[in-house]
Design an enzyme around this catalytic site. Sequence first.
Site, PDB file in Angstrom:
ATOM      1  N   LYS A 104       0.833  -1.212   0.000  1.00 29.81           N
ATOM      2  CA  LYS A 104       0.000   0.000   0.000  1.00 29.81           C
ATOM      3  C   LYS A 104       0.866   1.260   0.000  1.00 29.81           C
ATOM      4  O   LYS A 104       0.460   2.300  -0.514  1.00 29.81           O
ATOM      5  CB  LYS A 104      -0.934  -0.001   1.214  1.00 29.81           C
TER       6      LYS A 104
ATOM      7  N   GLU B  66     -10.220   5.444   2.294  1.00 30.81           N
ATOM      8  CA  GLU B  66     -10.970   4.326   2.867  1.00 30.81           C
ATOM      9  C   GLU B  66      -9.948   3.261   3.244  1.00 30.81           C
ATOM     10  O   GLU B  66      -8.848   3.229   2.699  1.00 30.81           O
ATOM     11  CB  GLU B  66     -11.948   3.762   1.841  1.00 30.81           C
TER      12      GLU B  66
ATOM     13  N   SER C 146       2.254  -9.565  -0.414  1.00 37.76           N
ATOM     14  CA  SER C 146       1.838  -8.157  -0.465  1.00 37.76           C
ATOM     15  C   SER C 146       2.003  -7.431   0.862  1.00 37.76           C
ATOM     16  O   SER C 146       2.161  -6.216   0.892  1.00 37.76           O
ATOM     17  CB  SER C 146       0.382  -8.066  -0.924  1.00 37.76           C
TER      18      SER C 146
HETATM   19  C1  LIG Z   1      -1.460  -6.885   2.783  1.00 36.79           C
HETATM   20  C2  LIG Z   1      -2.563  -6.707   1.814  1.00 36.79           C
HETATM   21  N1  LIG Z   1      -2.559  -7.431   0.693  1.00 36.79           N
HETATM   22  C3  LIG Z   1      -3.549  -7.329  -0.225  1.00 36.79           C
HETATM   23  C4  LIG Z   1      -4.606  -6.455  -0.022  1.00 36.79           C
HETATM   24  C5  LIG Z   1      -5.683  -6.389  -1.060  1.00 36.79           C
HETATM   25  O1  LIG Z   1      -5.656  -5.238  -1.819  1.00 36.79           O
HETATM   26  P1  LIG Z   1      -5.228  -5.220  -3.333  1.00 36.79           P
HETATM   27  O2  LIG Z   1      -6.000  -6.289  -4.033  1.00 36.79           O
HETATM   28  O3  LIG Z   1      -5.569  -3.858  -3.778  1.00 36.79           O
HETATM   29  O4  LIG Z   1      -3.762  -5.505  -3.403  1.00 36.79           O
HETATM   30  C6  LIG Z   1      -4.643  -5.647   1.133  1.00 36.79           C
HETATM   31  C7  LIG Z   1      -5.740  -4.696   1.361  1.00 36.79           C
HETATM   32  O5  LIG Z   1      -5.893  -4.086   2.363  1.00 36.79           O
HETATM   33  C8  LIG Z   1      -3.587  -5.787   2.073  1.00 36.79           C
HETATM   34  O6  LIG Z   1      -3.574  -5.058   3.191  1.00 36.79           O
END
Ligand SMILES: Cc1ncc(COP(=O)(O)O)c(C=O)c1O
Length: 408
Positions: free
Chosen positions: A86, A108, A376
Amino acid sequence: MFGKGYYNEFGGLYIPEILVATFQELITHFEQAKNDPSFWRSYVDIMSEYSCRPTPLTFAENLTRHFGGAKIYIKREDLNHTGAHKANNVMGQGLLVKRMGKKRVIAETGAGQHGVATATMAAKFGFECTIYMGEVDVERQRPNVFWMERLGAKVVPVREGTRILKDAINEAFRDWVSHMDSTHYVLGTACGPHPFPEMVTYFQSIIGKEAREQILQREKKLPKRVYACVGGGSNAMGIFSGFLNDPVELVGVEAGGKGIDSGQHAVRLSSKDAAIGVAQGYKTYFLQNKDGQMLETHSVAAGLDYVGVSPILAHLKTSGRVKFDYATDHEVIQALSLAVQKEGVIPALESAHAFVQAFKDASNLSHDDSIIINQSGRGDKDIFTIADAFNDPGWKEFIKRKAEAYYA
Ligand SMILES: Cc1ncc(COP(=O)(O)O)c(C=O)c1O
């Protein structure tokens, strides 16, 4: 693929008249920034100085041995400042806000990661900051609420609707309509009206650019497959964009929650429960009933618990370029546990969805192949949910003692 915000039939800009000028201003500034090489350079500079980029591509030697198939690599977005991908998007949008001369940001958040990242960016750049968060998410992601408030943000619990991410997005739009001149809405994923899907992908593409270079350096060839979890779609678009023009299989993994048949999931692209519709300013697959009312979603991972999905991913699904699957809550906890114990990495519950699918496939692939899992974010924020899932007696005792100390 990118043009005027439509990705074949998906995307678009379905907004109230009152927001048109604000979106036009944003599109103009984004286009100018994209065409200014010094802007991307300043973005890369701040990300390396403030958020540890490039993030490593870790060879998961023990997991590779465990599954006995493809070499498993993990792209370590968890090592970003604030613990998730993020940060890439918010720092990029923060630089854009500076160019626009605005002084207030709103956002948000679901899992709280985007909220913490936005509050951090606001502290760094000196912006006023308000974060909208569904009341249910406030409960399950309390540590992130704590940090947002410490960082100086105002956290507004949203009590409308099902009190999760989609309701927080609605509330953020309401705020934006009333404060357009001073405020920028830092949307946290590759969804929403144009230019957000393209803009968020642009900033997150740093993941794919790095991962492609790193794997070529290590393996001297491209990976067989790349896996990413899919909430709104920003980390998936980020890593996939590095490989879209290559002969590399791309796999997005959605939140199967308690299973497709339970109706308690957030599977928009790999189930028949979703239909194409327009909501929250854009056209994509939404989980909705026959009357177009949004359905309730469920996932153990708050960040994947969303009814819509990136219009770019919807297009890549219908064109067949990206394959989608889903992982259930139960599978996610198992995969997370294995990753922690075998490799010492702590994926976020969201990221662990990608691990599930990679683990299912790894042993069927050749030793000569490599695969990349996008981690992520880091799982520390999920300690309450994970400890509950493991029914950990020591943790329960600790919480009980803490509660008793507060009541004493
Ligand atoms: C660690 C993490 N991975 C994935 C996501 C999913 O979001 P996105 O599909 O936009 O990567 C989030 C959303 O809050 C997240 O905090």
